[in-house]
Design a protein around this motif. Structure first.
Motif, PDB file in Angstrom:
ATOM      1  N   LEU A 118      68.142  40.806  43.202  1.00 23.38           N
ATOM      2  CA  LEU A 118      68.026  39.656  44.098  1.00 23.38           C
ATOM      3  C   LEU A 118      67.047  39.981  45.229  1.00 23.38           C
ATOM      4  O   LEU A 118      66.963  41.129  45.678  1.00 23.38           O
ATOM      5  CB  LEU A 118      69.397  39.290  44.679  1.00 23.38           C
ATOM      6  CG  LEU A 118      70.389  38.673  43.694  1.00 23.38           C
ATOM      7  CD1 LEU A 118      71.768  38.564  44.345  1.00 23.38           C
ATOM      8  CD2 LEU A 118      69.922  37.307  43.218  1.00 23.38           C
ATOM      9  N   PRO A 119      66.296  38.993  45.709  1.00 21.23           N
ATOM     10  CA  PRO A 119      65.290  39.265  46.740  1.00 21.23           C
ATOM     11  C   PRO A 119      65.907  39.609  48.085  1.00 21.23           C
ATOM     12  O   PRO A 119      66.987  39.122  48.434  1.00 21.23           O
ATOM     13  CB  PRO A 119      64.515  37.945  46.824  1.00 21.23           C
ATOM     14  CG  PRO A 119      65.497  36.905  46.383  1.00 21.23           C
ATOM     15  CD  PRO A 119      66.328  37.568  45.317  1.00 21.23           C
ATOM     16  N   ARG A 120      65.224  40.441  48.828  1.00 18.08           N
ATOM     17  CA  ARG A 120      65.642  40.726  50.196  1.00 18.08           C
ATOM     18  C   ARG A 120      65.103  39.622  51.084  1.00 18.08           C
ATOM     19  O   ARG A 120      63.880  39.489  51.245  1.00 18.08           O
ATOM     20  CB  ARG A 120      65.115  42.086  50.661  1.00 18.08           C
ATOM     21  CG  ARG A 120      65.701  42.535  52.005  1.00 18.08           C
ATOM     22  CD  ARG A 120      65.085  43.841  52.459  1.00 18.08           C
ATOM     23  NE  ARG A 120      65.798  44.457  53.562  1.00 18.08           N
ATOM     24  CZ  ARG A 120      65.684  44.114  54.855  1.00 18.08           C
ATOM     25  NH1 ARG A 120      64.851  43.137  55.198  1.00 18.08           N
ATOM     26  NH2 ARG A 120      66.371  44.743  55.785  1.00 18.08           N
ATOM     27  N   LEU A 121      65.977  38.831  51.670  1.00 18.46           N
ATOM     28  CA  LEU A 121      65.563  37.692  52.471  1.00 18.46           C
ATOM     29  C   LEU A 121      65.427  38.026  53.951  1.00 18.46           C
ATOM     30  O   LEU A 121      64.693  37.355  54.669  1.00 18.46           O
ATOM     31  CB  LEU A 121      66.556  36.537  52.298  1.00 18.46           C
ATOM     32  CG  LEU A 121      66.735  36.018  50.866  1.00 18.46           C
ATOM     33  CD1 LEU A 121      67.659  34.816  50.859  1.00 18.46           C
ATOM     34  CD2 LEU A 121      65.405  35.673  50.224  1.00 18.46           C
ATOM     35  N   GLY A 122      66.165  39.009  54.433  1.00 20.22           N
ATOM     36  CA  GLY A 122      66.078  39.392  55.834  1.00 20.22           C
ATOM     37  C   GLY A 122      67.092  38.657  56.691  1.00 20.22           C
ATOM     38  O   GLY A 122      68.218  38.398  56.276  1.00 20.22           O
ATOM     39  N   VAL A 123      66.694  38.290  57.905  1.00 20.58           N
ATOM     40  CA  VAL A 123      67.572  37.605  58.852  1.00 20.58           C
ATOM     41  C   VAL A 123      67.328  36.101  58.740  1.00 20.58           C
ATOM     42  O   VAL A 123      66.184  35.636  58.772  1.00 20.58           O
ATOM     43  CB  VAL A 123      67.325  38.078  60.290  1.00 20.58           C
ATOM     44  CG1 VAL A 123      68.179  37.282  61.276  1.00 20.58           C
ATOM     45  CG2 VAL A 123      67.640  39.567  60.412  1.00 20.58           C
ATOM     46  N   GLY A 124      68.426  35.347  58.621  1.00 20.36           N
ATOM     47  CA  GLY A 124      68.311  33.906  58.458  1.00 20.36           C
ATOM     48  C   GLY A 124      69.077  33.134  59.510  1.00 20.36           C
ATOM     49  O   GLY A 124      69.933  33.674  60.219  1.00 20.36           O
ATOM     50  N   ILE A 125      68.782  31.846  59.580  1.00 25.95           N
ATOM     51  CA  ILE A 125      69.483  30.927  60.469  1.00 25.95           C
ATOM     52  C   ILE A 125      70.145  29.848  59.619  1.00 25.95           C
ATOM     53  O   ILE A 125      69.635  29.472  58.567  1.00 25.95           O
ATOM     54  CB  ILE A 125      68.510  30.303  61.492  1.00 25.95           C
ATOM     55  CG1 ILE A 125      69.278  29.477  62.533  1.00 25.95           C
ATOM     56  CG2 ILE A 125      67.427  29.466  60.810  1.00 25.95           C
ATOM     57  CD1 ILE A 125      68.409  29.014  63.700  1.00 25.95           C
ATOM     58  N   SER A 126      71.275  29.356  60.068  1.00 21.98           N
ATOM     59  CA  SER A 126      71.999  28.324  59.335  1.00 21.98           C
ATOM     60  C   SER A 126      71.485  26.936  59.724  1.00 21.98           C
ATOM     61  O   SER A 126      70.877  26.739  60.780  1.00 21.98           O
ATOM     62  CB  SER A 126      73.492  28.422  59.643  1.00 21.98           C
ATOM     63  OG  SER A 126      73.714  28.380  61.050  1.00 21.98           O
ATOM     64  N   ALA A 127      71.765  25.977  58.845  1.00 24.37           N
ATOM     65  CA  ALA A 127      71.444  24.574  59.125  1.00 24.37           C
ATOM     66  C   ALA A 127      72.354  23.695  58.291  1.00 24.37           C
ATOM     67  O   ALA A 127      72.807  24.100  57.211  1.00 24.37           O
ATOM     68  CB  ALA A 127      69.985  24.271  58.809  1.00 24.37           C
ATOM     69  N   GLU A 128      72.616  22.499  58.781  1.00 27.28           N
ATOM     70  CA  GLU A 128      73.365  21.485  58.058  1.00 27.28           C
ATOM     71  C   GLU A 128      72.628  20.159  58.211  1.00 27.28           C
ATOM     72  O   GLU A 128      71.714  20.051  59.042  1.00 27.28           O
ATOM     73  CB  GLU A 128      74.795  21.372  58.602  1.00 27.28           C
ATOM     74  CG  GLU A 128      75.663  22.580  58.328  1.00 27.28           C
ATOM     75  CD  GLU A 128      77.113  22.380  58.765  1.00 27.28           C
ATOM     76  OE1 GLU A 128      77.446  21.253  59.195  1.00 27.28           O
ATOM     77  OE2 GLU A 128      77.892  23.333  58.671  1.00 27.28           O
ATOM     78  N   PRO A 129      72.996  19.140  57.448  1.00 25.48           N
ATOM     79  CA  PRO A 129      72.311  17.851  57.587  1.00 25.48           C
ATOM     80  C   PRO A 129      72.325  17.344  59.032  1.00 25.48           C
ATOM     81  O   PRO A 129      73.372  17.230  59.656  1.00 25.48           O
ATOM     82  CB  PRO A 129      73.134  16.926  56.674  1.00 25.48           C
ATOM     83  CG  PRO A 129      73.666  17.840  55.619  1.00 25.48           C
ATOM     84  CD  PRO A 129      73.980  19.113  56.350  1.00 25.48           C
ATOM     85  N   GLY A 130      71.131  17.109  59.562  1.00 19.56           N
ATOM     86  CA  GLY A 130      71.007  16.574  60.913  1.00 19.56           C
ATOM     87  C   GLY A 130      71.109  17.578  62.030  1.00 19.56           C
ATOM     88  O   GLY A 130      70.947  17.213  63.198  1.00 19.56           O
ATOM     89  N   SER A 131      71.360  18.852  61.725  1.00 20.89           N
ATOM     90  CA  SER A 131      71.576  19.832  62.801  1.00 20.89           C
ATOM     91  C   SER A 131      70.337  20.067  63.652  1.00 20.89           C
ATOM     92  O   SER A 131      70.448  20.421  64.832  1.00 20.89           O
ATOM     93  CB  SER A 131      72.082  21.159  62.223  1.00 20.89           C
ATOM     94  OG  SER A 131      71.115  21.746  61.360  1.00 20.89           O
ATOM     95  N   ALA A 132      69.163  19.878  63.080  1.00 19.57           N
ATOM     96  CA  ALA A 132      67.936  20.138  63.836  1.00 19.57           C
ATOM     97  C   ALA A 132      67.688  19.077  64.909  1.00 19.57           C
ATOM     98  O   ALA A 132      66.931  19.313  65.848  1.00 19.57           O
ATOM     99  CB  ALA A 132      66.740  20.201  62.891  1.00 19.57           C
ATOM    100  N   VAL A 133      68.326  17.917  64.780  1.00 18.52           N
ATOM    101  CA  VAL A 133      68.095  16.837  65.742  1.00 18.52           C
ATOM    102  C   VAL A 133      68.644  17.197  67.114  1.00 18.52           C
ATOM    103  O   VAL A 133      67.993  16.992  68.145  1.00 18.52           O
ATOM    104  CB  VAL A 133      68.742  15.525  65.243  1.00 18.52           C
ATOM    105  CG1 VAL A 133      68.574  14.429  66.289  1.00 18.52           C
ATOM    106  CG2 VAL A 133      68.137  15.101  63.915  1.00 18.52           C
ATOM    107  N   HIS A 134      69.848  17.766  67.140  1.00 17.28           N
ATOM    108  CA  HIS A 134      70.480  18.103  68.418  1.00 17.28           C
ATOM    109  C   HIS A 134      70.629  19.614  68.611  1.00 17.28           C
ATOM    110  O   HIS A 134      71.178  20.043  69.629  1.00 17.28           O
ATOM    111  CB  HIS A 134      71.855  17.446  68.516  1.00 17.28           C
ATOM    112  CG  HIS A 134      71.821  15.960  68.393  1.00 17.28           C
ATOM    113  ND1 HIS A 134      71.252  15.151  69.351  1.00 17.28           N
ATOM    114  CD2 HIS A 134      72.258  15.137  67.403  1.00 17.28           C
ATOM    115  CE1 HIS A 134      71.348  13.892  68.977  1.00 17.28           C
ATOM    116  NE2 HIS A 134      71.955  13.846  67.811  1.00 17.28           N
ATOM    117  N   GLY A 135      70.159  20.394  67.646  1.00 17.97           N
ATOM    118  CA  GLY A 135      70.271  21.845  67.736  1.00 17.97           C
ATOM    119  C   GLY A 135      68.924  22.514  67.537  1.00 17.97           C
ATOM    120  O   GLY A 135      67.926  22.119  68.141  1.00 17.97           O
ATOM    121  N   ILE A 136      68.903  23.504  66.675  1.00 22.00           N
ATOM    122  CA  ILE A 136      67.702  24.315  66.492  1.00 22.00           C
ATOM    123  C   ILE A 136      66.924  23.868  65.258  1.00 22.00           C
ATOM    124  O   ILE A 136      67.469  23.799  64.155  1.00 22.00           O
ATOM    125  CB  ILE A 136      68.071  25.799  66.375  1.00 22.00           C
ATOM    126  CG1 ILE A 136      68.733  26.279  67.668  1.00 22.00           C
ATOM    127  CG2 ILE A 136      66.828  26.649  66.076  1.00 22.00           C
ATOM    128  CD1 ILE A 136      69.259  27.697  67.602  1.00 22.00           C
TER     129      ILE A 136
END
Length: 281
Positions: A8-26
């Motif tokens: 499996l690929p090494r992805l590193g450090v990630g951030i989470s997201a959910e539908p619409g989270s970028a509107v009021h979050g990151i």
């Protein structure tokens, strides 16, 4: 055929997201532009009802790595991964180029799979439940061609005689799957059992851990009962950091570390992303 865990690929450090989270979050796309080198991939959590949003669409269009975190599957029930769920989830994961699937191994809905029925409860901590979870994972991997990483879920109460680490050790032993160890959820469980943060790790198959999660938790007092709210605030508990630092050097197949913080302000989380980048080099 699914990819061997060691490939499996090494992805590193990630951030989470959910539908619409970028509107009021990151907004992850803006974050990587403003803070290069701190975030390498996006873990997108969703369900069939909400699907993919424009945020993850922009991320995928830039050719950046991603994973798909399902929020609507009862892994304890092998029949819950029906043909409709398998088709829809596979399509969503493939659309964003997901390296693998992952999700909390618990009860995501009570009754029909519908937004009005959604919840999250931990699994019953016994052998029968673990075996059913393993059966589900094997079926999903065979149908999707993607690896499935079950995650230890949060909870204010846990039913069953097994330690949660022993439960997931049995799941991986029966199914051959990799594991997603949520360090914040484990810290919650250990506090409820009156155990040290790293209790049980010595006998846990850390060589099967592909991904870990880090998130902020908020201690709360409910009429004298001390609990931790899985609030995903900006600052993880000291117990969580202790688990992270114990696991990192002992997980040879670790490919990804996700900081679940998408609903906070960027300035509140940059320091912890830098800390994770130093720890997971």
């Amino acid at each position: 055929m699914t990819t061997p865990l060691g490939e499996l690929p090494r992805l590193g450090v990630g951030i989470s997201a959910e539908p619409g989270s970028a509107v009021h979050g990151i907004d992850a796309c803006a974050f990587v532009a403003d803070h290069p080198g701190l975030v390498q991939f996006l873990e997108y959590g969703s369900d069939l009802a909400r699907g993919l949003d424009e945020h993850v669409g922009r991320w995928a269009a830039e050719g950046r790595p991603a994973t798909y975190h399902f929020l609507d599957l009862n892994l304890e029930d092998p029949s819950d991964a029906d043909d409709e769920w398998l088709r829809g989830t596979t399509a969503a994961a493939r659309a964003i180029g997901a390296a693998w699937l992952c999700g909390d191994a618990g009860l995501w809905h009570f009754g029909p799979r519908d937004r009005g029925h959604q919840m999250l409860l931990p699994p019953i901590l016994n052998n029968d439940s673990a075996d059913a979870c393993a059966e589900s994972i094997a079926r999903i991997e065979a149908a999707t061609g993607l690896r499935v990483l079950p995650e230890n879920p949060p909870g204010a109460f846990y039913v069953g005689e097994l330690h949660i680490l022993d439960y997931f050790a049995r799941v991986t032993d029966k199914s051959g799957c990799g594991l997603l160890l949520d360090c914040a959820h484990l810290a919650m469980f250990q506090r409820l059992r009156g155990l040290p943060p790293t209790a049980g790790l010595d006998g846990f198959p850390l060589d099967r851990v592909i991904e870990i999660h880090v998130a902020g938790g908020t201690p709360v007092d409910v009429d004298g009962l001390l609990l931790v709210d899985d609030a995903h605030g900006p600052e993880p508990l000291p117990d969580t950091w202790q688990i992270v630092e114990a696991v990192l050097p002992r997980a040879p197949l670790l490919r990804a570390v996700v900081y679940e913080c998408e609903k906070n302000h960027v300035d509140e989380v940059v320091g912890n992303f830098a800390r994770l980048a130093r720890l997971f080099q």
